[in-house]
Design a protein around this motif. Structure first.
Motif, PDB file in Angstrom:
ATOM      1  N   LEU A 157       0.755  -1.069  -0.100  1.00  0.00           N
ATOM      2  CA  LEU A 157       0.114   0.057  -0.099  1.00  0.00           C
ATOM      3  C   LEU A 157       0.889   1.245   0.072  1.00  0.00           C
ATOM      4  CD1 LEU A 157      -2.813  -1.069   2.647  1.00  0.00           C
ATOM      5  CD2 LEU A 157      -2.957  -0.754   0.126  1.00  0.00           C
ATOM      6  N   LEU A 158       1.806   1.265   0.606  1.00  0.00           N
ATOM      7  CA  LEU A 158       2.946   2.385   0.966  1.00  0.00           C
ATOM      8  C   LEU A 158       3.561   2.587  -0.383  1.00  0.00           C
ATOM      9  CD1 LEU A 158       4.395   1.699   4.253  1.00  0.00           C
ATOM     10  CD2 LEU A 158       2.921   3.788   3.828  1.00  0.00           C
ATOM     11  N   THR A 159       3.795   1.358  -1.161  1.00  0.00           N
ATOM     12  CA  THR A 159       4.466   1.512  -2.422  1.00  0.00           C
ATOM     13  C   THR A 159       3.531   2.363  -3.456  1.00  0.00           C
ATOM     14  OG1 THR A 159       5.779  -0.399  -2.173  1.00  0.00           O
ATOM     15  CG2 THR A 159       5.536   0.409  -4.297  1.00  0.00           C
ATOM     16  N   LEU A 160       2.312   1.974  -3.257  1.00  0.00           N
ATOM     17  CA  LEU A 160       1.270   2.624  -4.220  1.00  0.00           C
ATOM     18  C   LEU A 160       0.988   4.289  -4.008  1.00  0.00           C
ATOM     19  CD1 LEU A 160      -1.658  -0.041  -4.243  1.00  0.00           C
ATOM     20  CD2 LEU A 160      -0.194   0.382  -6.010  1.00  0.00           C
ATOM     21  N   LEU A 161       1.479   4.536  -2.817  1.00  0.00           N
ATOM     22  CA  LEU A 161       1.343   6.115  -2.496  1.00  0.00           C
ATOM     23  C   LEU A 161       2.782   6.787  -3.127  1.00  0.00           C
ATOM     24  CD1 LEU A 161       0.213   5.818   1.052  1.00  0.00           C
ATOM     25  CD2 LEU A 161      -1.233   6.465  -0.890  1.00  0.00           C
ATOM     26  N   ALA A 162       3.683   6.105  -3.752  1.00  0.00           N
ATOM     27  CA  ALA A 162       4.733   6.646  -4.253  1.00  0.00           C
ATOM     28  C   ALA A 162       4.469   7.956  -5.144  1.00  0.00           C
ATOM     29  CB  ALA A 162       5.432   5.744  -5.066  1.00  0.00           C
ATOM     30  N   PRO A 163       3.599   8.157  -5.968  1.00  0.00           N
ATOM     31  CA  PRO A 163       3.452   9.323  -6.735  1.00  0.00           C
ATOM     32  C   PRO A 163       3.093  10.733  -5.743  1.00  0.00           C
ATOM     33  CG  PRO A 163       2.293   7.766  -7.757  1.00  0.00           C
ATOM     34  CD  PRO A 163       2.708   7.179  -6.750  1.00  0.00           C
ATOM     35  N   LEU A 164       2.208  10.389  -4.736  1.00  0.00           N
ATOM     36  CA  LEU A 164       1.941  11.265  -3.758  1.00  0.00           C
ATOM     37  C   LEU A 164       3.201  11.887  -2.899  1.00  0.00           C
ATOM     38  CD1 LEU A 164       0.097  13.381  -2.151  1.00  0.00           C
ATOM     39  CD2 LEU A 164      -0.715  10.996  -0.932  1.00  0.00           C
ATOM     40  N   LEU A 165       3.975  10.688  -2.490  1.00  0.00           N
ATOM     41  CA  LEU A 165       5.056  10.935  -1.469  1.00  0.00           C
ATOM     42  C   LEU A 165       6.112  11.669  -2.562  1.00  0.00           C
ATOM     43  CD1 LEU A 165       5.340   7.503   0.313  1.00  0.00           C
ATOM     44  CD2 LEU A 165       4.586   9.818   1.451  1.00  0.00           C
ATOM     45  N   LEU A 194      -7.223   1.784   5.535  1.00  0.00           N
ATOM     46  CA  LEU A 194      -6.146   1.016   5.159  1.00  0.00           C
ATOM     47  C   LEU A 194      -4.695   0.951   5.315  1.00  0.00           C
ATOM     48  CD1 LEU A 194      -7.464   0.717   1.014  1.00  0.00           C
ATOM     49  CD2 LEU A 194      -8.102  -0.792   3.142  1.00  0.00           C
ATOM     50  N   VAL A 195      -4.207   2.104   5.232  1.00  0.00           N
ATOM     51  CA  VAL A 195      -2.634   2.388   5.625  1.00  0.00           C
ATOM     52  C   VAL A 195      -2.454   2.613   7.062  1.00  0.00           C
ATOM     53  CG1 VAL A 195      -0.718   3.658   5.124  1.00  0.00           C
ATOM     54  CG2 VAL A 195      -2.336   3.204   3.488  1.00  0.00           C
ATOM     55  N   ASN A 196      -1.640   1.991   7.652  1.00  0.00           N
ATOM     56  CA  ASN A 196      -1.279   2.121   8.981  1.00  0.00           C
ATOM     57  C   ASN A 196      -0.361   3.452   9.105  1.00  0.00           C
ATOM     58  OD1 ASN A 196      -2.274  -0.306   9.609  1.00  0.00           O
ATOM     59  ND2 ASN A 196      -0.536  -1.378  10.452  1.00  0.00           N
ATOM     60  N   ALA A 197      -1.092   4.231  10.113  1.00  0.00           N
ATOM     61  CA  ALA A 197      -0.240   5.791  10.102  1.00  0.00           C
ATOM     62  C   ALA A 197       1.090   5.656  10.450  1.00  0.00           C
ATOM     63  CB  ALA A 197      -1.233   6.648  10.843  1.00  0.00           C
ATOM     64  N   ASP A 198       1.145   4.677  11.507  1.00  0.00           N
ATOM     65  CA  ASP A 198       2.770   4.503  11.966  1.00  0.00           C
ATOM     66  C   ASP A 198       3.719   4.099  10.841  1.00  0.00           C
ATOM     67  OD1 ASP A 198       1.326   2.295  12.097  1.00  0.00           O
ATOM     68  OD2 ASP A 198       2.524   1.540  13.616  1.00  0.00           O
ATOM     69  N   ALA A 199       3.254   3.099  10.135  1.00  0.00           N
ATOM     70  CA  ALA A 199       4.260   2.618   8.986  1.00  0.00           C
ATOM     71  C   ALA A 199       4.313   3.599   8.030  1.00  0.00           C
ATOM     72  CB  ALA A 199       3.256   1.543   8.277  1.00  0.00           C
ATOM     73  N   LEU A 200       3.218   4.530   7.626  1.00  0.00           N
ATOM     74  CA  LEU A 200       3.512   5.807   6.771  1.00  0.00           C
ATOM     75  C   LEU A 200       4.693   6.665   7.278  1.00  0.00           C
ATOM     76  CD1 LEU A 200       3.017   6.969   4.257  1.00  0.00           C
ATOM     77  CD2 LEU A 200       0.729   8.286   5.502  1.00  0.00           C
ATOM     78  N   ILE A 201       4.621   6.878   8.693  1.00  0.00           N
ATOM     79  CA  ILE A 201       5.788   7.800   9.147  1.00  0.00           C
ATOM     80  C   ILE A 201       7.222   7.196   9.175  1.00  0.00           C
ATOM     81  CG2 ILE A 201       6.780   8.580  11.396  1.00  0.00           C
ATOM     82  CD1 ILE A 201       3.778   9.348  12.154  1.00  0.00           C
ATOM     83  N   TYR A 202       7.445   5.740   9.580  1.00  0.00           N
ATOM     84  CA  TYR A 202       8.601   5.017   9.216  1.00  0.00           C
ATOM     85  C   TYR A 202       8.973   5.212   7.849  1.00  0.00           C
ATOM     86  CZ  TYR A 202       6.841   3.354  13.869  1.00  0.00           C
ATOM     87  OH  TYR A 202       6.384   3.113  15.013  1.00  0.00           O
ATOM     88  N   TYR A 203       8.078   4.911   6.897  1.00  0.00           N
ATOM     89  CA  TYR A 203       8.413   4.795   5.550  1.00  0.00           C
ATOM     90  C   TYR A 203       8.646   6.178   5.056  1.00  0.00           C
ATOM     91  CZ  TYR A 203       7.940   3.160   0.598  1.00  0.00           C
ATOM     92  OH  TYR A 203       8.025   2.894  -0.643  1.00  0.00           O
ATOM     93  N   GLY A 204       7.894   7.276   5.535  1.00  0.00           N
ATOM     94  CA  GLY A 204       8.160   8.466   4.891  1.00  0.00           C
ATOM     95  C   GLY A 204       9.570   9.338   5.533  1.00  0.00           C
ATOM     96  N   VAL A 205       9.931   8.831   6.669  1.00  0.00           N
ATOM     97  CA  VAL A 205      11.101   9.164   7.323  1.00  0.00           C
ATOM     98  C   VAL A 205      12.409   8.726   6.214  1.00  0.00           C
ATOM     99  CG1 VAL A 205      12.667   9.085   9.108  1.00  0.00           C
ATOM    100  CG2 VAL A 205      10.284   9.874   9.549  1.00  0.00           C
ATOM    101  N   GLY A 206      12.365   7.268   6.059  1.00  0.00           N
ATOM    102  CA  GLY A 206      13.286   6.653   5.124  1.00  0.00           C
ATOM    103  C   GLY A 206      13.206   7.413   3.833  1.00  0.00           C
ATOM    104  N   ALA A 207      12.203   7.664   3.126  1.00  0.00           N
ATOM    105  CA  ALA A 207      12.243   8.559   2.093  1.00  0.00           C
ATOM    106  C   ALA A 207      12.644   9.735   1.986  1.00  0.00           C
ATOM    107  CB  ALA A 207      10.459   8.885   1.414  1.00  0.00           C
ATOM    108  N   LEU A 208      12.453  10.414   2.956  1.00  0.00           N
ATOM    109  CA  LEU A 208      13.040  11.945   3.358  1.00  0.00           C
ATOM    110  C   LEU A 208      14.360  12.000   3.471  1.00  0.00           C
ATOM    111  CD1 LEU A 208      12.124  14.967   3.789  1.00  0.00           C
ATOM    112  CD2 LEU A 208      12.297  14.358   6.365  1.00  0.00           C
TER     113      LEU A 208
END
Length: 437
Positions: A157-165, A194-208
């Motif tokens: 699910l996080l991978t599908l959010l790649a364009p927005l991120l 659907l998406v776990n908010a905490d997972a989005l934070i960890y994933y987003g910090v890595g992307a940052l």
């Protein structure tokens, strides 16, 4: 980045992911209780009420609790952090997202479905499910028979959010602000569909870090930066003259940067350790009970909770009753847990000496397959202990602790042995189950 730096970075990734995988095994290997959540409740009850629970309040119980809960809960956040970093590390535009999606179909979607189907068939063979194509399709999609693969589901699910991120990541401040707003929403008790908010934070910090802090994260920016500054407009002969001293200077700066990162990593781990004081059980002992709760704690629990330093923080928090009261809600506690885990995963990453780590062994490069097969191995150990009737206290406590610590070794060996067999005799099946890793 030159090949040496790339190899060093990839080697550090292998070490880091392997350590996180060991923690995942330890989460599911607890044998002083039916699972790590029950163990945590029993430990906290014993530590903060003075209750005597045979086999739980001793060293073995606290070691299992430390590894499966206090440290183990950073394992999957660590996977999300690294996954976010690796996805956006080589992303240079929206066109690259399509290429990355194609790669993730093979490395995520295919093994996700294959493992879920295998688990469903295992349930059918053991009489826990009735076979039907519809039920098998549902199991393949929703991991109902393979609960540990919730991580893979969230990662897709996080991978599908790649364009927005990627839109947010084009500006570091915008991305950071977005993560802070998400954290604020979590603190207020909000959830995402659907998406776990905490997972989005960890994933987003890595992307940052991948887009705006790659030099800091990898500790290798000094080399290229110094060479670019030292060699603008140089002809070939002149360039050769400056390469060696500049390279030596770059290595020195890189070494200094990595030492600074390790010091910062230790600081992050210390801060994560102290954040325990903000959990409900610790607040009860160190703040609300005004020290009487501490008197009932065992020495291992007292030291693991922060000891004298946590006690001093507790006294300071007694002067802020409204702040302490605001932390009691589910939202603020969720945010505290997220921040603590994020500090842990970043702290471990920066503490690992990327310039001095030995080459990862082949069995250490098998982390995904280990994750996929570890659960039945870990739980088999628990049921074997229960069947043999090994006691919870006395000599049984030592045996249970020894078997708990041995389980990751058994799981790693079994996963690596199975990998070698599959690669040799069933290469196509291995490729599917490993996602081409």
């Amino acid at each position: 980045m030159n090949p040496t730096q790339e190899n060093r970075f990839r080697n550090k990734i292998n070490w880091y992911v392997f350590l996180m995988s060991l923690l995942v095994v330890l989460i599911h290997s607890v044998n002083l209780a039916i699972d790590n959540t029950t163990l945590s409740s029993m430990i906290l009850t014993a530590d903060h009420t003075g209750a005597e629970l045979a086999g739980i309040t001793g060293v073995a119980g606290h070691v299992e609790h430390l590894l499966s809960n206090a440290l183990g809960q950073m394992a999957v956040p660590g996977f999300f952090l690294i996954s976010g970093y690796l996805f956006f590390r080589t992303l240079h535009g929206f066109r690259d997202i399509g290429r990355k999606w194609q790669e993730r179909v093979w490395s995520l979607l295919v093994p996700y479905g294959a493992w879920n189907v295998l688990w469903y068939l295992a349930y059918v063979l053991t009489g826990r499910r009735h076979f039907s194509l519809t039920a098998m399709s549902e199991a393949a999609a929703n991991h109902s028979c393979n609960p540990t693969f919730w991580y893979m589901y969230q990662l897709m699910l996080l991978t599908l959010l790649a364009p927005l991120l990627y839109l947010l990541l084009r500006n570091a401040f915008v991305m950071l602000l977005s993560l802070l707003l998400l954290a604020t929403a979590i603190g207020a008790g909000a959830t995402l569909p659907l998406v776990n908010a905490d997972a989005l934070i960890y994933y987003g910090v890595g992307a940052l870090f991948a887009c705006h802090g790659r030099g800091l994260f990898e500790g290798a920016a000094a080399d290229a930066r110094l060479l670019r500054k030292a060699m603008p407009g140089k002809v070939k002969g002149e360039a050769e003259i400056v390469v060696l001293p500049v390279a030596a200077n770059a290595r020195q700066r890189r070494s200094s940067m990595e030492r600074g990162c390790r010091i910062a990593g230790i600081g992050l781990l210390l801060l994560a350790w102290l954040l325990q004081i903000l959990t409900p059980a610790k607040l009860m002992s160190f703040v609300f009970y005004d020290g009487s709760g501490i008197a009932r704690m065992s020495m291992p629990a007292y030291l693991m909770s922060g000891g004298a330093l946590a006690r001093w923080i507790g006294k300071c928090l007694q002067q802020l009753p409204l702040f302490v009261l605001s932390l009691s809600g589910s939202g603020p506690q969720a945010l505290v847990a997220i921040v603590r885990r994020l500090l842990l995963v970043l702290g471990v990453w920066f503490v690992l000496p990327g310039d001095r780590l030995p080459e990862a062994k082949p069995y250490m490069k098998n982390s995904f397959f280990l994750y996929a097969v570890h659960y039945p191995i870990a739980r088999a150990q628990y049921y074997m202990i229960q069947y043999l009737g090994i006691p919870y206290d006395g000599w049984g406590e030592a045996v249970r602790l020894a078997l708990y610590l041995l389980t990751p070794v058994v799981a790693v060996a079994a996963a690596y042995g199975l990998k070698r067999v599959l690669k040799r005799y069933l290469p196509l099946q291995w490729k599917i189950l490993s996602g081409g890793r």
